[in-house]
Write an enzyme that holds these catalytic residues in place. Structure first.
Site, mmCIF file in Angstrom:
data_model
loop_
_atom_site.group_PDB
_atom_site.id
_atom_site.type_symbol
_atom_site.label_atom_id
_atom_site.label_comp_id
_atom_site.label_asym_id
_atom_site.label_seq_id
_atom_site.Cartn_x
_atom_site.Cartn_y
_atom_site.Cartn_z
ATOM 1 N N HIS A 194 22.334 34.838 46.551
ATOM 2 C CA HIS A 194 23.773 34.561 46.537
ATOM 3 C C HIS A 194 24.073 33.534 45.451
ATOM 4 C CE1 HIS A 194 22.196 31.468 49.250
ATOM 5 N NE2 HIS A 194 23.332 30.801 49.173
ATOM 6 N N HIS B 230 27.556 34.114 55.017
ATOM 7 C CA HIS B 230 27.380 32.799 54.395
ATOM 8 C C HIS B 230 28.162 32.770 53.087
ATOM 9 C CE1 HIS B 230 25.450 28.993 53.528
ATOM 10 N NE2 HIS B 230 25.058 29.456 52.342
ATOM 11 N N HIS C 231 25.460 30.428 45.299
ATOM 12 C CA HIS C 231 25.499 28.968 45.419
ATOM 13 C C HIS C 231 24.590 28.299 44.387
ATOM 14 C CE1 HIS C 231 27.144 28.890 49.825
ATOM 15 N NE2 HIS C 231 28.077 29.108 48.940
ATOM 16 N N ASP D 286 20.110 32.211 52.655
ATOM 17 C CA ASP D 286 20.721 31.345 53.667
ATOM 18 C C ASP D 286 21.329 32.147 54.822
ATOM 19 O OD1 ASP D 286 20.012 29.220 52.092
ATOM 20 O OD2 ASP D 286 22.044 28.618 51.559
ATOM 21 N N HIS E 90 15.638 27.059 53.071
ATOM 22 C CA HIS E 90 15.809 25.644 53.413
ATOM 23 C C HIS E 90 14.878 25.228 54.551
ATOM 24 C CE1 HIS E 90 19.437 24.775 51.003
ATOM 25 N NE2 HIS E 90 19.766 26.043 51.260
ATOM 26 N N ASP F 112 22.683 25.789 44.415
ATOM 27 C CA ASP F 112 21.328 25.392 44.824
ATOM 28 C C ASP F 112 20.411 26.609 44.998
ATOM 29 O OD1 ASP F 112 22.745 26.143 47.173
ATOM 30 O OD2 ASP F 112 21.357 25.021 48.433
ATOM 31 N N HIS F 113 20.899 27.778 44.560
ATOM 32 C CA HIS F 113 20.076 28.988 44.529
ATOM 33 C C HIS F 113 20.028 29.610 43.132
ATOM 34 C CE1 HIS F 113 19.619 29.477 48.993
ATOM 35 N NE2 HIS F 113 20.571 28.575 48.914
#
Length: 242
Positions: free
Chosen positions: A55, A113, A57, A132, A170, A59-60
């Site tokens: 996805h 998400h 985001h 996530d 995570h 942090d990905h």
């Protein structure tokens, strides 16, 4: 069999470095940052040829461009989020197949998400990279989708073979487990698992990957009886401090 290396980054992210020894091909799942990923691959003598994003985001995807610049790799990710992942070379959707050497991964659309979130299921390896969507004893927050969507996603993932190894992005297991105990306190499998989790975290050790079997037994979100029950649990977890 593929080799999967866990790379902890940021405060609680895991980047997964995946190597297929027969072909020598290597890919990265959801690189939040580039430097430790490139360093790990170099140390192992692996050349990164692909990135698979679940996805959009940051942090990905934050390491996409630097890894691409350093290696010339191709980036695969959800077609529904292409506008938010400018580094994408290949856009994929439900049922598409991506390959690492001779290993096939089937794309599963699991929105909630984020609106276009996907997972990668590698049937021959009994492996799934889920971003996530599914965590050990937990699930992702509903930022861009509904409880009904996420509940359906979890039931779909729970239907995978029980031996399937699940790689979330995570380290949330301790908090997830503490919440799970408040809603399923008589679950002996859950209690036993939490003893192991608490010991692992006290020693600074990771608690993932997990398995579908473990999640069926201990994850309250998978075990919810309906989408409505799931929604109540998700709201409770959002408000939980523990």
């Amino acid at each position: 069999m593929i080799e999967v290396v866990r790379i902890p980054v940021l405060s609680d992210n895991y980047v997964w470095l995946v190597h297929e020894p027969d072909s020598g091909e290597t890919m990265v799942v959801d690189p939040a940052v580039a430097e430790p990923v490139l360093a790990e691959a170099e140390q192992r003598g692996w050349r990164i040829g692909q990135i698979w994003n679940t996805h959009w985001h940051p942090d990905h995807t934050g390491g996409n461009q630097a890894i691409k610049d350093a290696t010339g790799c191709t980036v695969t990710g959800p077609a529904a989020e292409a506008a938010r992942i400018p580094t994408l070379d290949r856009q994929v959707a439900e049922g598409d197949v991506v390959r690492l050497g001779g290993i096939e991964a089937v794309v599963m659309e699991v929105p909630a998400h984020t609106a276009g979130h996907i997972a990668y299921h590698l049937p021959s390896q009994a492996t799934a990279f889920v971003g996530d969507t599914l965590f050990a004893m937990g699930c992702g927050r509903l930022f861009e989708g509904s409880a009904e969507q996420m509940y359906a996603n979890l039931q779909r993932l729970a239907a995978l073979p029980p031996e399937t190894v699940v790689y979330p992005a995570h380290e949330y297991t301790l908090s997830n487990g503490r919440f799970a105990l408040t809603v399923d306190p008589d679950n002996q499998d859950l209690r036993a698992r939490m003893v192991e989790v608490e010991a692992a975290r006290a020693a600074g050790e990771p608690t993932v990957p997990t398995t579908i079997a473990a999640e069926r037994a201990t994850n309250p979100f998978i075990r919810a009886s309906s989408a409505e029950a799931f929604a109540r649990l998700r709201k409770g977890k959002d408000e939980f401090r523990g």
